[in-house]
Design a protein around this motif. Structure first.
Motif, short mmCIF file in Angstrom:
data_model
loop_
_atom_site.label_atom_id
_atom_site.label_comp_id
_atom_site.label_asym_id
_atom_site.label_seq_id
_atom_site.Cartn_x
_atom_site.Cartn_y
_atom_site.Cartn_z
N PRO A 169 37.23 44.33 42.81
CA PRO A 169 38.42 43.48 42.94
C PRO A 169 38.67 42.98 44.36
O PRO A 169 38.99 41.81 44.56
N ALA A 170 38.50 43.86 45.36
CA ALA A 170 38.76 43.45 46.74
C ALA A 170 37.80 42.36 47.18
O ALA A 170 38.19 41.38 47.82
N LEU A 171 36.51 42.52 46.82
CA LEU A 171 35.52 41.51 47.17
C LEU A 171 35.78 40.23 46.41
O LEU A 171 35.67 39.13 46.97
N ARG A 172 36.13 40.35 45.14
CA ARG A 172 36.42 39.17 44.32
C ARG A 172 37.57 38.37 44.92
O ARG A 172 37.51 37.14 44.99
N ASP A 173 38.59 39.06 45.40
CA ASP A 173 39.74 38.38 46.00
C ASP A 173 39.35 37.68 47.30
O ASP A 173 39.79 36.56 47.59
N GLN A 174 38.52 38.35 48.10
CA GLN A 174 38.07 37.75 49.37
C GLN A 174 37.25 36.50 49.12
O GLN A 174 37.42 35.48 49.80
N LEU A 175 36.36 36.57 48.14
CA LEU A 175 35.52 35.42 47.83
C LEU A 175 36.35 34.26 47.29
O LEU A 175 36.10 33.10 47.62
N ALA A 176 37.33 34.58 46.46
CA ALA A 176 38.20 33.54 45.91
C ALA A 176 39.00 32.86 47.02
O ALA A 176 39.18 31.63 47.01
N SER A 184 35.11 25.12 48.15
CA SER A 184 33.78 25.30 47.57
C SER A 184 33.87 25.27 46.05
O SER A 184 34.85 25.71 45.45
N SER A 185 32.83 24.74 45.43
CA SER A 185 32.76 24.69 43.97
C SER A 185 31.87 25.79 43.40
O SER A 185 31.66 25.85 42.19
N LEU A 186 31.35 26.64 44.25
CA LEU A 186 30.45 27.69 43.80
C LEU A 186 31.18 28.75 42.97
O LEU A 186 32.31 29.13 43.30
N PRO A 187 30.54 29.24 41.92
CA PRO A 187 31.08 30.41 41.21
C PRO A 187 31.13 31.60 42.18
O PRO A 187 30.37 31.65 43.15
N LEU A 188 32.02 32.54 41.91
CA LEU A 188 32.17 33.66 42.82
C LEU A 188 30.88 34.45 42.97
O LEU A 188 30.55 34.93 44.07
N GLY A 189 30.11 34.58 41.90
CA GLY A 189 28.85 35.30 41.99
C GLY A 189 27.86 34.62 42.91
O GLY A 189 27.15 35.28 43.68
N ALA A 190 27.81 33.29 42.86
CA ALA A 190 26.92 32.54 43.74
C ALA A 190 27.41 32.62 45.18
O ALA A 190 26.61 32.70 46.12
N LEU A 191 28.73 32.62 45.36
CA LEU A 191 29.29 32.72 46.70
C LEU A 191 28.99 34.09 47.29
O LEU A 191 28.72 34.22 48.50
N ALA A 192 29.01 35.12 46.45
CA ALA A 192 28.68 36.46 46.92
C ALA A 192 27.23 36.52 47.39
O ALA A 192 26.91 37.14 48.42
N LEU A 193 26.34 35.86 46.66
CA LEU A 193 24.93 35.83 47.05
C LEU A 193 24.75 34.99 48.32
O LEU A 193 23.87 35.27 49.14
#
Length: 243
Positions: A169-176, A184-193
């Protein structure tokens, strides 16, 4: 009168550049501990107080030097990326250019990614970016080169990514938050990568520059390059890119 003012400005600009050139030369040849306003003034045949007409403090000089180094590193990486034909090749070219510049400029790399010069606070990338007139800091610009390339790779070939539910959750919030701030239009998973790509590349370079890879190889630029390329191939594969 205008010609006199312009000449004065040119002389001042030349002096500012000379001060930074001397500071950088001292950094490279003698190490960060040797750089000081007094040492710079002595080499230039000036008094230390006279330098305050060009830089209000040693910190301001360091920040200006940091800005210059970031600009140089970014330009080197951007030029390498621009020479490649597609986004996958751009990633490889940019990564290798980053390592080459860093290994060839260890002292300068240490200035922007290592410990600050004694007597000066840690270099602030945001202030360095502002000093150079850019909207983003030098650090953001450098990382942004790789973020942009990975975004282009995603648009062309949607590589495997995790779902938002797979992220903590913490990482998901940071990426969002990052995605919103940077439109950015990237999905969160792509942004994480995307973030992982930059962290791995910059971490590999830093470990080599600061001589912390002795456990992996005995030393030498050729061995360092081979280890970097081995890791780079794995990073590229995770993005669906083949060398």
């Amino acid at each position: 009168m205008t010609m006199m003012v312009n000449r004065r400005e040119r002389v001042r600009a030349a002096t500012v550049q000379e001060i930074k050139d001397v500071a950088r030369r001292q950094l490279v040849t003698e190490g960060p501990a040797a750089v000081s306003l007094r040492a710079i003034a002595r080499e230039m045949g000036m008094t230390a107080p006279a330098l305050y007409r060009y830089f209000p403090s040693f910190e301001h000089l360091v920040q200006s030097l940091v800005s210059d180094v970031y600009d140089e590193a970014c330009s080197h990486v951007e030029t390498a990326a621009a020479s490649a034909q597609d986004s996958g090749a751009q990633l490889i070219a940019a990564a290798r250019a980053l390592r080459t510049w860093a290994v060839d400029h260890r002292a300068e790399y240490g200035l922007i990614f290592g410990s600050p010069m004694p007597g000066a606070p840690a270099a602030d990338p945001a202030r360095a970016g502002a000093a150079s007139g850019g909207a983003n800091s030098g650090a953001s610009r450098l990382a942004g080169i790789f973020y942009t390339v990975v975004e282009q790779i995603w648009e062309k070939n949607q590589f495997p990514i995790v779902t938002p539910d797979d992220l903590e959750p913490a990482l998901r919030d940071q990426l969002a938050q990052y995605r919103e701030q940077h439109s950015s239009s990237l999905p969160l998973g792509a942004l994480a990568l995307c973030a992982s790509t930059w962290v791995r590349l910059q971490g590999l370079v830093s470990l080599e520059v600061f001589n912390h890879l002795r456990f992996a190889y005995t030393g030498g630029s050729c061995e360092g390059e081979a280890f970097f390329n081995y890791q780079l191939a794995d990073i590229a594969a995770s993005l669906g890119v083949k060398e």
